[in-house]
Design a protein around this motif. Sequence first.
Motif, PDB file in Angstrom:
ATOM      1  N   SER A   4       0.828  -1.210   0.000  1.00  0.00           N
ATOM      2  CA  SER A   4       0.000   0.000   0.000  1.00  0.00           C
ATOM      3  C   SER A   4       0.863   1.260   0.000  1.00  0.00           C
ATOM      4  O   SER A   4       0.522   2.261  -0.647  1.00  0.00           O
ATOM      5  N   SER A  48      -4.518 -15.439  -1.851  1.00  0.00           N
ATOM      6  CA  SER A  48      -5.713 -14.673  -1.497  1.00  0.00           C
ATOM      7  C   SER A  48      -6.986 -15.510  -1.413  1.00  0.00           C
ATOM      8  O   SER A  48      -8.041 -14.988  -1.092  1.00  0.00           O
ATOM      9  N   ASN A  67      -4.046  -3.623  -7.302  1.00  0.00           N
ATOM     10  CA  ASN A  67      -5.005  -3.604  -6.202  1.00  0.00           C
ATOM     11  C   ASN A  67      -5.189  -5.010  -5.644  1.00  0.00           C
ATOM     12  O   ASN A  67      -4.770  -5.990  -6.256  1.00  0.00           O
ATOM     13  N   GLN A  68      -5.855  -5.112  -4.506  1.00  0.00           N
ATOM     14  CA  GLN A  68      -6.013  -6.400  -3.845  1.00  0.00           C
ATOM     15  C   GLN A  68      -7.192  -7.193  -4.393  1.00  0.00           C
ATOM     16  O   GLN A  68      -8.163  -6.637  -4.909  1.00  0.00           O
ATOM     17  N   PHE A  69      -7.081  -8.516  -4.261  1.00  0.00           N
ATOM     18  CA  PHE A  69      -8.194  -9.419  -4.518  1.00  0.00           C
ATOM     19  C   PHE A  69      -8.174 -10.494  -3.447  1.00  0.00           C
ATOM     20  O   PHE A  69      -7.137 -11.115  -3.213  1.00  0.00           O
ATOM     21  N   ASN A  85     -10.191  -6.064 -10.755  1.00  0.00           N
ATOM     22  CA  ASN A  85      -9.714  -5.164  -9.694  1.00  0.00           C
ATOM     23  C   ASN A  85      -8.797  -4.079 -10.249  1.00  0.00           C
ATOM     24  O   ASN A  85      -8.015  -3.486  -9.509  1.00  0.00           O
ATOM     25  N   SER A  89      -9.793  -2.474  -5.377  1.00  0.00           N
ATOM     26  CA  SER A  89      -9.716  -3.813  -4.798  1.00  0.00           C
ATOM     27  C   SER A  89     -11.076  -4.499  -4.762  1.00  0.00           C
ATOM     28  O   SER A  89     -12.119  -3.838  -4.671  1.00  0.00           O
ATOM     29  N   HIS A  91     -12.950  -7.569  -2.586  1.00  0.00           N
ATOM     30  CA  HIS A  91     -12.896  -8.472  -1.440  1.00  0.00           C
ATOM     31  C   HIS A  91     -14.231  -9.209  -1.333  1.00  0.00           C
ATOM     32  O   HIS A  91     -15.291  -8.575  -1.264  1.00  0.00           O
ATOM     33  N   PRO A 107     -13.767  -0.631  -6.972  1.00  0.00           N
ATOM     34  CA  PRO A 107     -13.642  -1.132  -5.606  1.00  0.00           C
ATOM     35  C   PRO A 107     -14.964  -1.668  -5.074  1.00  0.00           C
ATOM     36  O   PRO A 107     -15.988  -0.996  -5.158  1.00  0.00           O
ATOM     37  N   ARG A 109     -16.589  -4.505  -1.850  1.00  0.00           N
ATOM     38  CA  ARG A 109     -16.433  -5.471  -0.762  1.00  0.00           C
ATOM     39  C   ARG A 109     -17.764  -6.165  -0.541  1.00  0.00           C
ATOM     40  O   ARG A 109     -18.787  -5.520  -0.308  1.00  0.00           O
TER      41      ARG A 109
END
Length: 209
Positions: A4, A48, A67-69, A85, A89, A91, A107, A109
Amino acid sequence: MNLSILKQKINKNPRSKYIIHKLIMNPQGACPRKWVKWFVNPIIFFSSKGKGAKIRSYTIMNISPINQFTLGSNSVIEYFSLIDNGVGSVHIGNNTRIGLRNTIIGPARIGDNTILAQNVVVSGLNHNYKNINLPIRKQGVTVSPIVIEDEVWIGANCIITAGVHIGKHTVIAGGSVVTKNIPDYSIAAGNPAKIIKQYDPDKGEWIKV
């Protein structure tokens, strides 16, 4: 270095951001280059995915290291879905099902024990359009996170627009377009979606609004 922190440094330097983006993303489409899919994505998936999580065949995983996954334990992404993503991100919680032909663009979640039926679109991205002297595709994008809480059921053919928050144990009726926040323990339907029922804890039943 923390990912990050590295991302923040890159974003503050327009030239570095441009170079990194060119190295990772395909210039003719909003998806990672083949080398990212072949070499980077398997590492991301391995690190992940929770225990028992499954990604079905023919799912398009436009996952980049930008970015996150994350995919929680015992969750499933069904056939012919798209997860992207690239601009934010994604999630996905535990025991959650992403149904057939879903599109999830960060993004975003999505919580635990949530069900998304068929042909659901969840997109935290919007294209800019204000400058009429430029084609829309050249004006860039804006993003606003989508949050779908635990125990939510979203019916088939729904669209969840950028910036929306859907509360816990809420039902979104099939074919709805959600443009505003929906509180916990609600049932919403329509285009744009409106609350038609809410759970009354004192009466112990769902009450028409």
